[in-house]
Design a protein around this motif. Sequence first.
Motif, mmCIF file in Angstrom:
data_model
loop_
_atom_site.group_PDB
_atom_site.id
_atom_site.type_symbol
_atom_site.label_atom_id
_atom_site.label_comp_id
_atom_site.label_asym_id
_atom_site.label_seq_id
_atom_site.Cartn_x
_atom_site.Cartn_y
_atom_site.Cartn_z
ATOM 1 N N TYR A 123 10.312 -30.196 -17.810
ATOM 2 C CA TYR A 123 10.329 -30.099 -16.355
ATOM 3 C C TYR A 123 11.015 -31.357 -15.860
ATOM 4 O O TYR A 123 10.483 -32.448 -16.003
ATOM 5 C CB TYR A 123 8.898 -29.989 -15.805
ATOM 6 N N TYR A 131 0.989 -27.622 -8.701
ATOM 7 C CA TYR A 131 1.354 -26.209 -8.602
ATOM 8 C C TYR A 131 2.848 -25.980 -8.844
ATOM 9 O O TYR A 131 3.262 -24.863 -9.125
ATOM 10 C CB TYR A 131 0.913 -25.638 -7.253
ATOM 11 N N GLN A 132 3.652 -27.034 -8.752
ATOM 12 C CA GLN A 132 5.078 -26.917 -9.057
ATOM 13 C C GLN A 132 5.295 -26.488 -10.508
ATOM 14 O O GLN A 132 6.275 -25.828 -10.813
ATOM 15 C CB GLN A 132 5.782 -28.270 -8.877
ATOM 16 N N LYS A 134 3.791 -24.409 -12.313
ATOM 17 C CA LYS A 134 3.546 -22.995 -12.602
ATOM 18 C C LYS A 134 4.816 -22.151 -12.566
ATOM 19 O O LYS A 134 4.853 -21.070 -13.132
ATOM 20 C CB LYS A 134 2.526 -22.416 -11.636
ATOM 21 N N ASP A 135 5.859 -22.627 -11.913
ATOM 22 C CA ASP A 135 7.116 -21.884 -11.813
ATOM 23 C C ASP A 135 7.901 -22.067 -13.119
ATOM 24 O O ASP A 135 8.615 -23.042 -13.311
ATOM 25 C CB ASP A 135 7.940 -22.364 -10.619
ATOM 26 N N TYR A 136 7.763 -21.108 -14.020
ATOM 27 C CA TYR A 136 8.358 -21.168 -15.361
ATOM 28 C C TYR A 136 9.881 -21.271 -15.326
ATOM 29 O O TYR A 136 10.482 -21.878 -16.191
ATOM 30 C CB TYR A 136 7.912 -19.923 -16.140
ATOM 31 N N SER A 137 10.508 -20.714 -14.317
ATOM 32 C CA SER A 137 11.983 -20.710 -14.253
ATOM 33 C C SER A 137 12.570 -22.101 -14.036
ATOM 34 O O SER A 137 13.750 -22.326 -14.300
ATOM 35 C CB SER A 137 12.471 -19.759 -13.160
ATOM 36 N N THR A 138 11.775 -23.045 -13.552
ATOM 37 C CA THR A 138 12.289 -24.401 -13.319
ATOM 38 C C THR A 138 12.220 -25.283 -14.565
ATOM 39 O O THR A 138 12.717 -26.399 -14.549
ATOM 40 C CB THR A 138 11.515 -25.086 -12.176
ATOM 41 N N TRP A 139 11.615 -24.789 -15.635
ATOM 42 C CA TRP A 139 11.510 -25.554 -16.879
ATOM 43 C C TRP A 139 12.782 -25.356 -17.708
ATOM 44 O O TRP A 139 13.259 -24.240 -17.878
ATOM 45 C CB TRP A 139 10.305 -25.101 -17.688
#
Length: 186
Positions: A123, A131-132, A134-139
Amino acid sequence: VERERIRFRVGRPRNRQRLAKRIRAAGYGSGNRVAQGDRLEIGGNLQTVRRNNFFPTTTDFGLAIGYKISEGFLAGLGFSTKMGWGDGFQKIQITHQGIGLRSFIDARIKNTFFLSGGAEFNYRNQINNIYQLKDYSTWQKSALIGLTKKFQFNKKLKGNIQLLFDFLYAIQVPRTQPLLFRIGYG
């Protein structure tokens, strides 16, 4: 151990015993066991990534724990944190630049050289709230393979140098470095 051709059926009990004896003599099986207290390895590593248009120069500080399956095979999990250094000597600014989760496997090739592989999720943004994450697409995802050279400083302190290739570097936005160089200890 001198190589010879094996021309017998493995199904016969006597042949199974001979095959098991040859496997143990080659260094596999019961002759390659690790003592129960020596199975866990704890270590860390450092990796510095140069600045680009999107990110400052960063250093990854990683911690890992590995389980020694046999004398030449290690598998484990790790965690890293990224520290940003700013845009040069005139603009040094220490910031937190993200975190990473890692898995790895090391398999001995010869003596102190290992084939290393692993998967990483990084990340690469500053974390303002939990909570940021939790957004898998940003990893950022990485699939790594390469060589590791392990060495010993003294009886208690070990080290390693890794050169890894990231198979997923070209699909990252922004594009990341294909080769990673890491220095580890443990």
